[in-house]
Motif scaffolding. Structure first.
Motif, short mmCIF file in Angstrom:
data_model
loop_
_atom_site.label_atom_id
_atom_site.label_comp_id
_atom_site.label_asym_id
_atom_site.label_seq_id
_atom_site.Cartn_x
_atom_site.Cartn_y
_atom_site.Cartn_z
N SER A 159 -4.35 -1.52 5.17
CA SER A 159 -4.93 -0.55 3.91
C SER A 159 -5.80 0.74 4.21
CB SER A 159 -5.56 -1.56 3.22
OG SER A 159 -6.70 -2.10 3.40
N TRP B 76 1.14 -1.33 -0.01
CA TRP B 76 -0.10 -0.17 0.06
C TRP B 76 1.19 1.36 -0.25
CZ3 TRP B 76 -4.47 -2.64 -0.95
CH2 TRP B 76 -4.78 -3.40 0.08
N TRP C 102 -3.92 3.99 2.24
CA TRP C 102 -4.25 3.84 1.35
C TRP C 102 -5.74 4.01 0.43
CZ3 TRP C 102 -7.16 0.91 -2.54
CH2 TRP C 102 -6.92 0.05 -4.00
N GLY D 49 -2.06 -1.57 -5.01
CA GLY D 49 -2.13 -2.28 -4.00
C GLY D 49 -2.61 -3.57 -3.75
#
Length: 299
Positions: free
Chosen positions: A248, A89, A251, A179
């Motif tokens: 994540s 990420w 991200w 990602g």
């Protein structure tokens, strides 16, 4: 009277003996038929398992050679000491409809090829399952509708179709984002690695030259089950799913600058639900693996 009753008794005994022999022969015929059917279907199953084994061996070898030195490849799958899924990420995630790979890194070309190979396999499997299901549907119309074997065989084709369709949706969705593409490669390798051992076990079961079932039980107990537990009960939930759930966050926050916040939330929750559904299937398949009928019947 005694002679007549003795004669009648002997006739009844003879008739009972004949009837028992007829029943015995019918049962023997059923056993011979079932044995012949098993040998008839063992050949295609052996060929299918061998094909899947060779495919999985090729994809896992390619993935490890291509990505084991990457910073996003975890050490639990043979990566370098500094490899972590959090590195999946690092780059800003966006989607560009004219060029999907706007976030480029040194492994992006190999990632694209890997995803194309995986998607191609599942797409051809979907086409095969559709054609096979249509064939069974045509045969079922000619057979007795109450025939349970036809219904079970049709179900055996529908279930893999749904599994391949499910996998294609996940692969296609992960391919669009940098990602998820990196983490998707880790997840696919994890599933393929355990699948490699599963197909090796299927080869042992259906191989025409292997009649020693003790080897199959040892392969099942000491190779297949431990590999399944490590890949699908440890790496997939605690490395892959954990990364999506917790690593994540930043991200997806960056992705919110491009997509509406509601779209980002829907995307995040959709991937979480998909991965948790895959893990639920892994648990169900673990139970089936531990109680495999061909292994239990040989105990």
């Amino acid at each position: 009277m005694r002679c007549k009753s003795t004669h009648a008794l002997s006739s009844d005994s003879l008739q009972n003996f004949v009837n028992s022999k007829i029943i015995q022969n019918k049962r023997l015929g059923r056993k011979i038929t079932s044995a012949s059917n098993a040998s008839l279907f063992s050949g295609p199953r052996y060929a299918t398992s061998l094909f899947k084994f060779l495919y999985l061996f090729g994809t896992t070898t390619f993935a490890w050679l291509a990505f084991h030195s990457a910073e996003f490849w975890p050490i639990y799958l043979g990566g370098l000491r500094g490899g972590r899924t959090r590195s999946c990420w690092n780059l800003s995630g966006n989607v560009n409809y004219s060029k999907f790979d706007s976030d480029f890194d040194s492994k992006n070309d190999l990632l694209r090829y890997y995803f194309i190979i995986q998607a191609s396999y599942h797409l051809q499997s979907i086409c095969f399952q559709i054609l096979a299901s249509l064939g069974w549907f045509v045969l079922a119309k000619r057979e007795d509708k109450s025939n349970g074997s036809m219904r079970s065989s049709f179900t055996n084709y529908i279930r893999p179709f749904l599994e391949h369709l499910f996998a294609t949706v996940i692969i296609g969705s992960a391919f669009l984002f940098s990602g998820l593409r990196r983490l998707g490669a880790v997840g696919m390798y994890t599933m393929d690695l355990s699948g490699l051992f599963l197909q090796g076990f299927e080869i042992c079961l259906h191989a025409p030259f292997l009649s020693n079932r003790k080897i199959c039980r040892k392969v099942h107990s000491f190779v297949v089950v431990p590999a399944y537990l490590y890949c699908r009960m440890f790496v997939f939930p605690f490395i892959v799913i954990y990364s999506v759930l917790f690593e994540s966050k930043e991200w997806f926050d960056q992705l919110g600058h491009i997509l509406p916040m509601s779209g980002t939330d829907i995307l995040y929750r959709s991937f979480c639900v998909l991965l948790l559904s895959v893990q639920l299937l892994n648990v169900i398949y673990l139970r089936r693996l531990l109680h495999h009928p061909q292994v239990i019947s040989d105990l």
